[in-house]
Every structure is written in C-alpha cells, then in structure tokens.
Design an enzyme around this catalytic site. Structure first.
Site, mmCIF file in Angstrom:
data_model
loop_
_atom_site.group_PDB
_atom_site.id
_atom_site.type_symbol
_atom_site.label_atom_id
_atom_site.label_comp_id
_atom_site.label_asym_id
_atom_site.label_seq_id
_atom_site.Cartn_x
_atom_site.Cartn_y
_atom_site.Cartn_z
ATOM 1 N N ASP A 197 32.453 15.494 -4.756
ATOM 2 C CA ASP A 197 33.572 15.063 -5.582
ATOM 3 C C ASP A 197 33.122 14.017 -6.607
ATOM 4 O OD1 ASP A 197 36.558 14.978 -5.881
ATOM 5 O OD2 ASP A 197 36.222 12.866 -5.375
ATOM 6 N N GLU B 13 31.196 18.099 -8.694
ATOM 7 C CA GLU B 13 32.359 18.183 -9.578
ATOM 8 C C GLU B 13 32.037 17.358 -10.808
ATOM 9 O OE1 GLU B 13 37.030 16.848 -9.904
ATOM 10 O OE2 GLU B 13 35.556 15.585 -8.947
#
Ligand SMILES: [Ca+2]
Ligand SMILES: [Ca+2]
Length: 615
Positions: A332, A361
């Site tokens: 993330d 990400e």
C-alpha cells in the site's frame, strides 16, 4: 508441610507466568533453518521498566549478540543468531530488571513446507487476481461480527462506513465461485488487527502487524483460507502497509522512542505529489513533506530511516510469508515510503523467497512517474528493485480515455496505444497488475456511464492486454458506485449474507443483464486460463485507424487478434492489413460465440472482438 511447600512453589511459578504474560515479542515467534540467521526481537512489557534490564537466552543453537535499550523503558531489543543446530521449541528469555527476574519463552517453529511450490510462489502473467474487502464480501461467521474489548463496536450493514460483519470464513466458503471466474489468485484489503475507534472496515490502519483481525476470524481463519486456496492450486496475495500504522498501534501509543514515527511541530500531511522525488528542480522541503508527511491524522507516518523500524517491517513481512503461506505482496501507499528502505525490504524477501512477487500501489501521474518506482530503464540516481506496480497509468491514461473520449488526433483510443508505447521505460511491463477499478475508485461500470458495451470492451481489454489482470469484487456483476465518498464503492457483495434476496453465487435474483455479463466474464476468464498467447504470449499493437484499434497476442502455438472498435460506426476489418501477424492464417474463431470469421469481416461500433486465428 509438603502442602505448604507446594503452595509456595505454585506462588513463585505464578509470578513468573504473570510476568511472562505481560511480555510481548515482535516477531511473536520465528523459525529455524531460515537463510538469514539473524533476527532482532523487540521485547515489550508495558508494566515494566527495562531501562537497565539485562537479558540471557538459554537455548541450543541460539546466541544473543546484542541488547538494545530505548528511551521508553517498556522495550528492549535483542539481536540473536539462530544457527543450524537450533531445533523448534521454546527459547528461554530471562530478563533481569529492577531486582526482578522475568522468565519467559519465545517460540522457534519449524519452517512451512513447500517453499515455491505451495507458498511463496509469486505471480505471473498466467494469473488472474480477484480483489475483495473481507468486511464486504461474505459473512461466514456471525459470531465474530463484534468482538468485546475492541474499540469499534459498530455493526450496521446500512452504513457505508461501519462494519458489516464479512470475514475470512465467508471468503473460504466461496473459492468455487472464484474458480468459475478463472481466478487463480486472491488479494484482500489488509487482514491484520485494526483496533481503531471507527472506520475499521478497510484494514489500512494496523494496530498490530502480528495479529490477524479477530472480526475476520483471527489467525486460524487466515491459515485455513490460505490452506484452502493452496489445496485448490490457487495463490494468496497479502496487502501490506509499510508507510503508516493506525493511530492506536502500540508502536504509536507507546513508541520505543520518538523517532519511530515522523514527527512534525504541527500536524503535517503529505501533499501526495510524487513528482518532487525525481523532479530535477525540486525543493528538499517538498520532498520531505511527500515522504514524511502523514497520510491522515489517523495514520501516523512510520520513520523508515530508523533501523529498528526497518527490521520490524522486514521481519513482519517474512514472518507473514512463513506463517500464513503468502505468495505475493501488494504494498500500500508505496510512493510515500523511503524507497531505499523499500529496496532493502524487497531484497530481504527475495533473498529468503526467490519467487516472491511484490507490486506496489503507485497511484501516480503518468508512465514515467510510475516507472520510477519499479525496475526500469530510466537514468535516475535511484534505481528501484520493485518487481511491479498497479498500472494506474494504463487505466487513467489508456483504457478510460479510449472508451470515454471522442477519437481525434490526440484523444480517444490513441491514448491507449501511446501509453502502451511507453512500456520501453519499464524493465518488464508485463509484470504490471492491470485493472479497471478498486476500493478507492469509482466502479468501472459507473466510470463508463453505465454503458454495457463500453464495460464489456473494458473487460475484454483487461483479459487480453499485457500484464496481470485484476478484478474488483462485484464489478463482474456490474455493481455501480461513485467514489464520493469511497464507501459507495465498498458495498456488500450480493449473496454474501444470509437472507440476501440477490445472490451472485447462486445467480438467484440477478437481472438478465447482470447474469449475461457475469457469464461473459466467466467465459473470458476461462478462455484466458487456457490460452498460452494471452497468458504468456508476445504483444503487438497497430496504430489505431480512426478509432479502430487492433492488437495481437501470440506465441508459437497460438495467435489471438483483438479488435476494438471505438468508432461511432461499423468498420470493416481485413486480415491482410495486419500481415506481420496474420500471414498464413485464413480466418479465425470469435471466442465469445464460436462463430467462424473469414479474412475480412465487419465489427459494429463500440464493440470488441477477440479472434483466435485459424490456418
Ligand atoms: Ca462475521
Ligand atoms: Ca511516509
């Protein structure tokens, strides 16, 4: 007398046990026979003062190298070496502090079996990833919906921000559904404990990286899901967050020292603009704010420059692979992390698990920005070793304009072509995870104005373009939702809760349109599963001709012609216009309906055809 002595022995034993219970270890256990023999154990006791503590470790094959103290006396850290001699068992830690002796155990476990075969397998272009939010997919165990003692006691399916009760058992119950879709790999929003007061449905505010969220079923439910997936030949991606913790993480509330987090004189948020990391003209202050600014007030920014923090994060990732049988990581908020430290974590994982796959990400603006964060061909001082990224650029700069813009010299489907042309910036563009939507974004059907033909093209493209395709739960049955706020794109999967009148698993209550779309997604998934050209073949694209875009996936045994007509009128297609790939082929078979196609054919406006060429 005998009785009295026993009583005393029992009392002393009890003190030790009580003390032992108050001592926490991070990592909570470790493993024998790891390639890297060194481990740093962070030891915490929130009711002790270890400022002057000494530590002894008694266990064959385990050697204590160094003890570290912190400004917060609740912690010490021990650098230990676990030699090949060490066997699984309880390692005795004796901590002497303030005249007290704490006798406690830390466990060494045997390694998980099947490295690279049924765990740590990595991802490849042959995979198809299904991404879901456990709280919103299916409630397999209503008994865990609320857990006494946790801060958030909310449970209300009518609210987009309150928990709905979905869990890992719910996911395990539906592995057959994934297989019907041709899915090989599962990715879920983070499953670690999020003991926060509210907004705990998304999982991105960890409060303990070594515990699986009890409302999802805890460690056992995760272990069971992982085993069930692997028994079916499927894989598991873990969503991991290095950039921040939840505000109620013990390392925030009771940090070993102030420098475990990025501290600012007043609350400072990141500005979210990654350009300052590679902009040759950037200011240092902009760069610092990008990396060290907090993501939100509830998600304090972790200080990666602290070597203890780096160890904590690295070991947690390795521990997760070994404990739960993870095959790949999705990291993330990658672009907000210290990328040098990320490189070291990525390398540590690869050193231990040569096939492990990590994709970040990197929600960025444009291909060059995106390439900066992965293995690339750029001549920049920083070189990333990240294997892949979620391909935001190909979505926002490619398929969405292709379907939502009118075609012109520089608008429409030409953007899809041009974005792919920039793949020369990546070391291996086909590693990128391509997608149409996710938990932060408007669902694809809504992005495309709820147009069935456009949504159908989008999926057809997703399954045939280069890269590793990723689905977002529910979009396969045309779920709608605009990400304003994000809760609207995180609605419950129909059929996941007992009593749901609409059920996508049994297809009961689906409209004719939804059912026919779901069947098309299944057809695409199963075709891809058996198509060497789509899974591992080369890619060739031709310049779009007034909205007619043709590309090929091919290898020695198969050539698949993909024809996307984004024009407002029907178009004629002739194989002879694509000689480099069509020479030797007389026609083909439309994979959707099995119809034979000759050397020339027509394609209606705003449709796409996938044609397996035949000799
Ligand atoms: Ca539940
Ligand atoms: Ca950061």
């Amino acid at each position: 007398m005998k009785k009295v002595i026993l009583g005393w022995v029992g009392f002393i034993f009890m003190i030790n046990i009580l003390n032992a219970q108050a001592v926490e270890f991070y990592p909570s256990n470790w493993f024998v026979n790891m390639k890297n023999k060194q481990v740093q154990v962070l030891i915490r006791a929130s009711n002790e003062n270890f400022s002057n503590a000494t530590l002894k470790i008694q266990y064959e094959g385990v050697q204590l190298q160094k003890v570290h103290h912190f400004s917060n006396g609740h912690y010490i850290a021990a650098d230990i070496v676990i030699s090949e001699k060490a066997k699984p068992g309880n390692v005795n830690f004796i901590i002497e502090s303030e005249g007290k002796k704490i006798n406690t155990n830390w466990t060494l476990k045997a390694r998980r079996k099947g490295l690279g075969k049924n765990f740590a397998q990595g991802l490849s272009t042959s995979d198809l990833v299904y991404f879901l939010m456990p709280d919103r997919f299916s409630n397999g165990d209503p008994n865990n919906d609320k857990i006494p003692g946790l801060k958030d006691q909310g449970l209300n399916r009518d609210s987009i921000f309150i928990r709905h009760g979905g869990d890992l058992q719910g996911v395990t119950n539906h592995l057959n559904y994934f297989q019907q879709l041709g899915v090989t790999t599962l990715w879920m929003t983070p499953v670690v404990e999020n003991d926060m007061p509210d907004r705990t449905e998304h999982g991105y505010a960890a409060t303990n990286n070594y515990k699986i969220e009890k409302r999802f079923g805890g460690d056992n439910a995760y272990m069971n899901l992982s085993d069930s997936l692997h028994n079916k030949g499927m894989k598991l991606i873990q969503d991991i967050v290095y950039n921040h913790f939840g505000r109620f993480h013990f390392l925030v509330q009771d940090a070993p020292s102030k420098d475990w987090l990025h501290q600012w004189p007043a609350y400072t948020q990141t500005h979210y603009r990654e350009q300052v990391l590679f902009d040759p003209y950037h200011s240092k202050s902009d760069e610092e704010k990008m990396i060290n600014g907090w993501f939100t007030t509830e998600m304090p920014d972790v200080n990666h420059e602290n070597v203890f923090v780096e160890k904590y994060l690295t070991q947690n990732a390795i521990w997760s692979v070994e404990t739960f049988g993870i095959d790949a990581f999705r990291v993330d908020t990658y672009k907000y992390c210290n990328v040098e430290v990320m490189n070291r974590i990525n390398k540590s994982l690869l050193d231990e698990y040569p096939k492990i796959f990590t994709f970040g990400e990197c929600w960025v603006d444009g291909v060059s920005s995106q390439a900066y964060f992965v293995e690339n061909n750029l001549n920049t001082p920083f070189k990333s070793n990240l294997i892949a990224t979620s391909d935001f650029s190909l979505l926002f700069g490619g398929i969405l304009p292709a379907l939502n813009e009118s075609n012109s010299w520089n608008n429409g489907v030409i953007k899809l072509y041009s974005t792919l042309a920039q793949d020369f910036l990546y070391k291996k563009a086909s590693n990128n995870v391509i997608f149409l939507d996710n938990h932060d974004m408007t669902r694809i059907h809504s992005t495309l104005g709820e147009s069935i033909p456009k949504t159908k093209i989008a999926y057809t493209w997703l399954y045939t373009c280069r890269g590793i395709p990723q689905l977002y739960y529910g979009s396969e049955i045309l779920m709608k939702g605009i990400s304003n706020p994000d809760g609207w794109v995180r609605l419950d999967f129909p059929g996941g809760w007992e009593g749901d009148t609409k059920n996508a698993f049994t297809e009961k209550g689906l409209s004719e349109i939804e059912l026919s779309f779901l069947n098309y997604i299944k057809l695409l998934g199963n075709y891809r599963k058996n198509s060497s050209a789509l899974k591992t073949g080369s890619f060739m694209q031709y310049l779009p001709d007034n909205g007619l875009y043709v590309y090929f996936r091919y290898d020695k045994s198969q050539t698949v012609m993909c024809v996307m007509n984004t024009d407002t009128m029907e178009r004629k297609v002739s194989l002879s216009n694509f000689q480099e790939r069509t020479v030797g082929f007389k026609g083909g078979k439309n994979i959707e309906n099995g119809n034979a196609i000759g050397s020339t054919f027509t394609i209606p406006a705003m449709t796409m055809q996938v044609i397996e060429l035949t000799k």
